[in-house]
Design a protein around this motif. Structure first.
Motif, PDB file in Angstrom:
ATOM      1  N   PRO A 141      23.431  26.576  51.768  1.00  0.00           N
ATOM      2  CA  PRO A 141      22.137  26.012  52.151  1.00  0.00           C
ATOM      3  C   PRO A 141      20.996  27.012  51.971  1.00  0.00           C
ATOM      4  CG  PRO A 141      23.422  26.547  54.092  1.00  0.00           C
ATOM      5  CD  PRO A 141      24.307  26.796  52.915  1.00  0.00           C
ATOM      6  N   VAL A 142      19.791  26.466  51.907  1.00  0.00           N
ATOM      7  CA  VAL A 142      18.592  27.300  51.816  1.00  0.00           C
ATOM      8  C   VAL A 142      18.040  27.456  53.233  1.00  0.00           C
ATOM      9  CG1 VAL A 142      16.266  27.522  50.880  1.00  0.00           C
ATOM     10  CG2 VAL A 142      18.081  26.485  49.492  1.00  0.00           C
ATOM     11  N   PRO A 143      18.079  28.675  53.783  1.00  0.00           N
ATOM     12  CA  PRO A 143      17.564  28.870  55.144  1.00  0.00           C
ATOM     13  C   PRO A 143      16.038  28.771  55.167  1.00  0.00           C
ATOM     14  CG  PRO A 143      18.256  30.958  54.202  1.00  0.00           C
ATOM     15  CD  PRO A 143      18.617  29.892  53.198  1.00  0.00           C
ATOM     16  N   LEU A 144      15.531  28.288  56.271  1.00  0.00           N
ATOM     17  CA  LEU A 144      14.091  28.118  56.412  1.00  0.00           C
ATOM     18  C   LEU A 144      13.343  29.416  56.149  1.00  0.00           C
ATOM     19  CD1 LEU A 144      11.710  26.287  57.163  1.00  0.00           C
ATOM     20  CD2 LEU A 144      12.043  26.984  59.530  1.00  0.00           C
ATOM     21  N   HIS A 145      13.888  30.540  56.598  1.00  0.00           N
ATOM     22  CA  HIS A 145      13.177  31.817  56.435  1.00  0.00           C
ATOM     23  C   HIS A 145      13.017  32.218  54.967  1.00  0.00           C
ATOM     24  CE1 HIS A 145      16.721  34.269  55.488  1.00  0.00           C
ATOM     25  NE2 HIS A 145      17.362  33.582  56.420  1.00  0.00           N
ATOM     26  N   ALA A 146      13.759  31.576  54.048  1.00  0.00           N
ATOM     27  CA  ALA A 146      13.625  31.889  52.627  1.00  0.00           C
ATOM     28  C   ALA A 146      12.481  31.114  51.961  1.00  0.00           C
ATOM     29  CB  ALA A 146      14.935  31.584  51.906  1.00  0.00           C
ATOM     30  N   LEU A 147      11.908  30.155  52.667  1.00  0.00           N
ATOM     31  CA  LEU A 147      10.837  29.333  52.111  1.00  0.00           C
ATOM     32  C   LEU A 147       9.467  29.882  52.485  1.00  0.00           C
ATOM     33  CD1 LEU A 147      12.210  25.780  52.950  1.00  0.00           C
ATOM     34  CD2 LEU A 147      12.465  27.063  50.822  1.00  0.00           C
ATOM     35  N   SER A 148       8.481  29.562  51.668  1.00  0.00           N
ATOM     36  CA  SER A 148       7.119  29.989  52.007  1.00  0.00           C
ATOM     37  C   SER A 148       6.559  29.162  53.160  1.00  0.00           C
ATOM     38  CB  SER A 148       6.206  29.896  50.783  1.00  0.00           C
ATOM     39  OG  SER A 148       6.172  28.584  50.299  1.00  0.00           O
ATOM     40  N   ASN A 149       6.999  27.903  53.291  1.00  0.00           N
ATOM     41  CA  ASN A 149       6.586  27.052  54.408  1.00  0.00           C
ATOM     42  C   ASN A 149       7.622  27.204  55.522  1.00  0.00           C
ATOM     43  OD1 ASN A 149       5.774  25.094  56.181  1.00  0.00           O
ATOM     44  ND2 ASN A 149       5.973  23.385  54.748  1.00  0.00           N
ATOM     45  N   ARG A 150       7.370  28.114  56.430  1.00  0.00           N
ATOM     46  CA  ARG A 150       8.342  28.387  57.502  1.00  0.00           C
ATOM     47  C   ARG A 150       8.117  27.539  58.745  1.00  0.00           C
ATOM     48  NH1 ARG A 150       8.195  34.581  56.186  1.00  0.00           N
ATOM     49  NH2 ARG A 150       9.605  34.522  54.411  1.00  0.00           N
ATOM     50  N   HIS A 151       7.127  26.673  58.701  1.00  0.00           N
ATOM     51  CA  HIS A 151       6.827  25.804  59.847  1.00  0.00           C
ATOM     52  C   HIS A 151       6.551  24.386  59.358  1.00  0.00           C
ATOM     53  CE1 HIS A 151       6.632  29.388  62.307  1.00  0.00           C
ATOM     54  NE2 HIS A 151       5.836  29.914  61.407  1.00  0.00           N
ATOM     55  N   PRO A 152       7.545  23.747  58.717  1.00  0.00           N
ATOM     56  CA  PRO A 152       7.291  22.403  58.196  1.00  0.00           C
ATOM     57  C   PRO A 152       7.044  21.404  59.321  1.00  0.00           C
ATOM     58  CG  PRO A 152       9.619  22.939  58.036  1.00  0.00           C
ATOM     59  CD  PRO A 152       8.923  24.180  58.517  1.00  0.00           C
ATOM     60  N   GLN A 153       6.147  20.479  59.068  1.00  0.00           N
ATOM     61  CA  GLN A 153       5.811  19.420  60.017  1.00  0.00           C
ATOM     62  C   GLN A 153       5.954  18.086  59.314  1.00  0.00           C
ATOM     63  OE1 GLN A 153       4.680  19.991  63.313  1.00  0.00           O
ATOM     64  NE2 GLN A 153       5.239  22.110  62.926  1.00  0.00           N
ATOM     65  N   GLY A 154       6.689  17.178  59.897  1.00  0.00           N
ATOM     66  CA  GLY A 154       6.822  15.850  59.311  1.00  0.00           C
ATOM     67  C   GLY A 154       7.435  15.893  57.926  1.00  0.00           C
TER      68      GLY A 154
END
Length: 131
Positions: free
Chosen positions: A100-113
């Motif tokens: 899986p791709v962990p959230l911390h690896a993404l530039s958007n670390r606080h996705p909403q909706g």
């Protein structure tokens, strides 16, 4: 276009079972075509990808589906009045489940909706999914 769809594994889906990543992997193999719900209309189109982010406690993207139709409005569901059909990609979902791709690896670390996937994150998602 690529979309990030947030699922809370503690919630249940329409069939009354968990919406966790293990269940999503099982559905990818047995019932991949699913109806998805939205609280607001989105500019989705057939062929767009839906990257499924599993929120707390795992905080990772571990499934992907292809959108089949534009969102359509339904009556009688004020919290989630929009629906669309998307089919889970079994092979890509298996790969994401294993890696899986962990959230911390993404530039958007606080996705909403439900939001668009940032271009800077797409290459990483495609690599993990084997697409």
């Amino acid at each position: 276009m690529d979309w990030l769809f947030i699922m809370k594994p503690a919630d249940t889906v329409a069939d009354g079972v968990s919406s966790g990543k293990d269940r999503m992997l099982e559905l990818a193999g047995t019932e991949p075509r699913r109806e998805w719900c939205l609280s607001r209309w989105r500019r989705m189109a057939p062929g767009d990808r839906l990257w499924i982010y599993f929120a707390a406690p795992v905080r990772e993207i571990a499934a992907v589906a292809e959108i089949e139709d534009k969102p359509y409005e339904v009556t009688g569901s004020p919290r989630r009045p929009w629906r669309f059909t998307a089919t889970l990609n079994p092979a890509a979902t298996r790969r994401l489940h294993r890696d899986p791709v962990p959230l911390h690896a993404l530039s958007n670390r606080h996705p909403q909706g439900v939001t668009r996937v940032k271009d800077s994150d797409l290459e990483l998602l495609l690599k993990h999914a084997g697409l």
